[in-house]
Design an enzyme around this catalytic site. Structure first.
Site, PDB file in Angstrom:
ATOM      1  N   ASN A  92      -9.016 -13.365 114.790  1.00 30.42           N
ATOM      2  CA  ASN A  92      -9.964 -14.431 114.506  1.00 30.42           C
ATOM      3  C   ASN A  92     -11.347 -13.915 114.092  1.00 30.42           C
ATOM      4  OD1 ASN A  92     -11.226 -17.231 114.875  1.00 30.42           O
ATOM      5  ND2 ASN A  92     -12.314 -16.011 116.403  1.00 30.42           N
ATOM      6  N   SER A 144      -9.025 -19.224 106.152  1.00 32.33           N
ATOM      7  CA  SER A 144      -9.985 -20.285 105.863  1.00 32.33           C
ATOM      8  C   SER A 144      -9.465 -21.076 104.681  1.00 32.33           C
ATOM      9  CB  SER A 144     -11.347 -19.686 105.502  1.00 32.33           C
ATOM     10  OG  SER A 144     -12.166 -20.649 104.853  1.00 32.33           O
ATOM     11  N   TYR A 157     -16.349 -13.663 100.917  1.00 28.24           N
ATOM     12  CA  TYR A 157     -15.678 -14.265 102.079  1.00 28.24           C
ATOM     13  C   TYR A 157     -14.330 -14.854 101.642  1.00 28.24           C
ATOM     14  CZ  TYR A 157     -14.888 -17.555 105.950  1.00 28.24           C
ATOM     15  OH  TYR A 157     -14.342 -18.266 106.999  1.00 28.24           O
ATOM     16  N   ALA A 159     -12.533 -14.044  99.079  1.00 27.64           N
ATOM     17  CA  ALA A 159     -11.623 -12.935  98.730  1.00 27.64           C
ATOM     18  C   ALA A 159     -11.014 -12.325  99.986  1.00 27.64           C
ATOM     19  CB  ALA A 159     -12.372 -11.872  97.938  1.00 27.64           C
ATOM     20  N   LYS A 161     -10.466 -13.772 102.835  1.00 31.07           N
ATOM     21  CA  LYS A 161      -9.510 -14.714 103.440  1.00 31.07           C
ATOM     22  C   LYS A 161      -8.256 -14.873 102.576  1.00 31.07           C
ATOM     23  CE  LYS A 161     -11.946 -15.718 107.132  1.00 31.07           C
ATOM     24  NZ  LYS A 161     -11.481 -15.395 108.490  1.00 31.07           N
ATOM     25  N   ILE A 190     -14.814 -27.099 110.681  1.00 25.14           N
ATOM     26  CA  ILE A 190     -14.658 -27.256 112.135  1.00 25.14           C
ATOM     27  C   ILE A 190     -16.046 -27.382 112.753  1.00 25.14           C
ATOM     28  CG2 ILE A 190     -13.674 -26.246 114.241  1.00 25.14           C
ATOM     29  CD1 ILE A 190     -11.543 -26.984 112.121  1.00 25.14           C
TER      30      ILE A 190
END
Length: 248
Positions: A92, A144, A157, A159, A161, A190
Site C-alpha cells: 500500500n 489507483s 504517479y 505511470a 500505478k 477516498i
C-alpha cells in the site's frame, strides 16, 4: 461481517500508519488477522494506528523504507522469525506529487517510482520465496484509478500505478501454479487526509463526477482487501479491481 474470516493469518501492510493503509489494517484485524503495519517515518501516526489495532486484535509496527531492497528484506525476515510466516502482503505504501510533467525533476520521479513501483518489487521479491515454501499466499497491490486511465498533473504517479497493474497480472500468471494469488485494487477518490486540501466547492464538483455521489471510505478498500485475502476469492487472481463509486 468479516469476523473470523482470516483467523490465524498473518498480514503485512506497507504504508499502514494512516489513511487507506490504516483502514486496511483495521479491517484485517477485525477479520481475525495478526497485522504488521510498516511505516517510513511517521512514528506518531504509527503509534495511534497500533493502539487502535491492538484494541481489536494483535498488531505490531515495523519501521522500514520500502524503496530500499535491503530494508524490505530485513523487515520480512524479522516478521517471519517472530510470526513464523506472512500469509498476506498488502503493498500500500505510496507517494505522489501534483505538478506538470515538464516541471518535474529527476529526483522527484525517482522518489515516486522507487516508492510506488520498486517498493512493490522489493516486498514481493523478499516474500515470495517464503510463500513458495508454504505453497500459498495472497498478495494485494494498492494501485489507483489513475493507473487505469492516467491523470494530468500526476503523470509519473499514474505511470507507477499503471506499472503495478501490469506487474500484478504478470506475477499472478507466474505464481498461480504455486497457489499464490496476486491481485490489485484501484481506489477512486477516498476520504482521507490526502484530500483535506480540497475546498468545499471542489469536493462537491468531484462528487458530481462520481455516480454514487460520494467519496469512498478507507473501510471500502479494507473490506475489498479482506475479500481478496480470504478463501471467498479463492478463484480470483490477476485482477485489478476498481473501487471508485463508478467514476470511470
Amino acid at each position: 461481517m468479516n469476523m473470523g474470516l482470516l483467523t490465524g493469518k498473518v498480514a503485512l501492510v506497507t504504508g499502514g500508519s494512516r489513511g487507506i493503509g490504516r483502514g486496511i489494517a483495521l479491517e484485517l484485524v477485525k477479520a481475525g488477522c495478526s497485522v504488521v503495519i510498516n511505516y517510513r517515518k511517521n512514528e506518531v501516526e504509527a503509534e495511534k494506528t497500533l493502539n487502535a489495532l491492538n484494541e481489536i486484535g494483535y498488531a505490531k509496527a515495523f519501521k522500514a523504507d520500502v524503496s530500499s531492497y535491503f530494508e524490505c528484506k530485513a523487515m520480512i525476515e524479522e516478521i517471519i522469525k517472530e510470526f513464523g510466516k506472512i500469509d498476506i502482503l498488502v503493498n500500500n505504501a505510496g507517494v505522489s506529487k501534483v505538478g506538470l510533467f515538464i516541471d518535474a525533476k529527476e529526483e522527484e520521479w525517482d522518489y515516486i517510482m522507487n516508492t510506488n513501483l520498486k517498493g512493490v518489487f522489493n516486498c514481493c521479491h523478499s516474500l515470495v520465496p517464503h510463500m513458495l515454501s508454504k505453497n500459498g499466499g495472497s498478495i494485494i497491490n494498492i494501485s489507483s484509478m489513475w493507473g487505469n486511465v492516467g491523470a494530468s498533473c500526476e503523470v509519473i504517479y499514474s505511470a507507477s500505478k499503471g506499472g503495478i497493474n501490469s506487474f500484478t497480472k504478470a506475477l499472478a500468471k507466474e505464481l498461480g501454479p504455486s497457489n499464490i494469488r496476486v491481485n490489485a485494487i484501484s481506489p477512486g477518490v477516498i476520504d482521507t487526509e490526502m484530500n483535506s486540501w480540497l475546498s468545499e466547492e471542489e469536493v462537491s464538483e468531484l462528487q458530481e463526477d462520481i455516480p454514487l455521489c460520494k467519496f469512498g471510505e478507507c473501510e471500502d478498500i479494507g473490506n475489498t482487501v479482506v475479500f481478496l485475502a480470504s478463501d471467498k476469492s479463492k478463484y480470483i487472481t490477476g485482477q485489478v479491481i476498481t473501487v471508485d463509486g463508478g467514476m470511470l
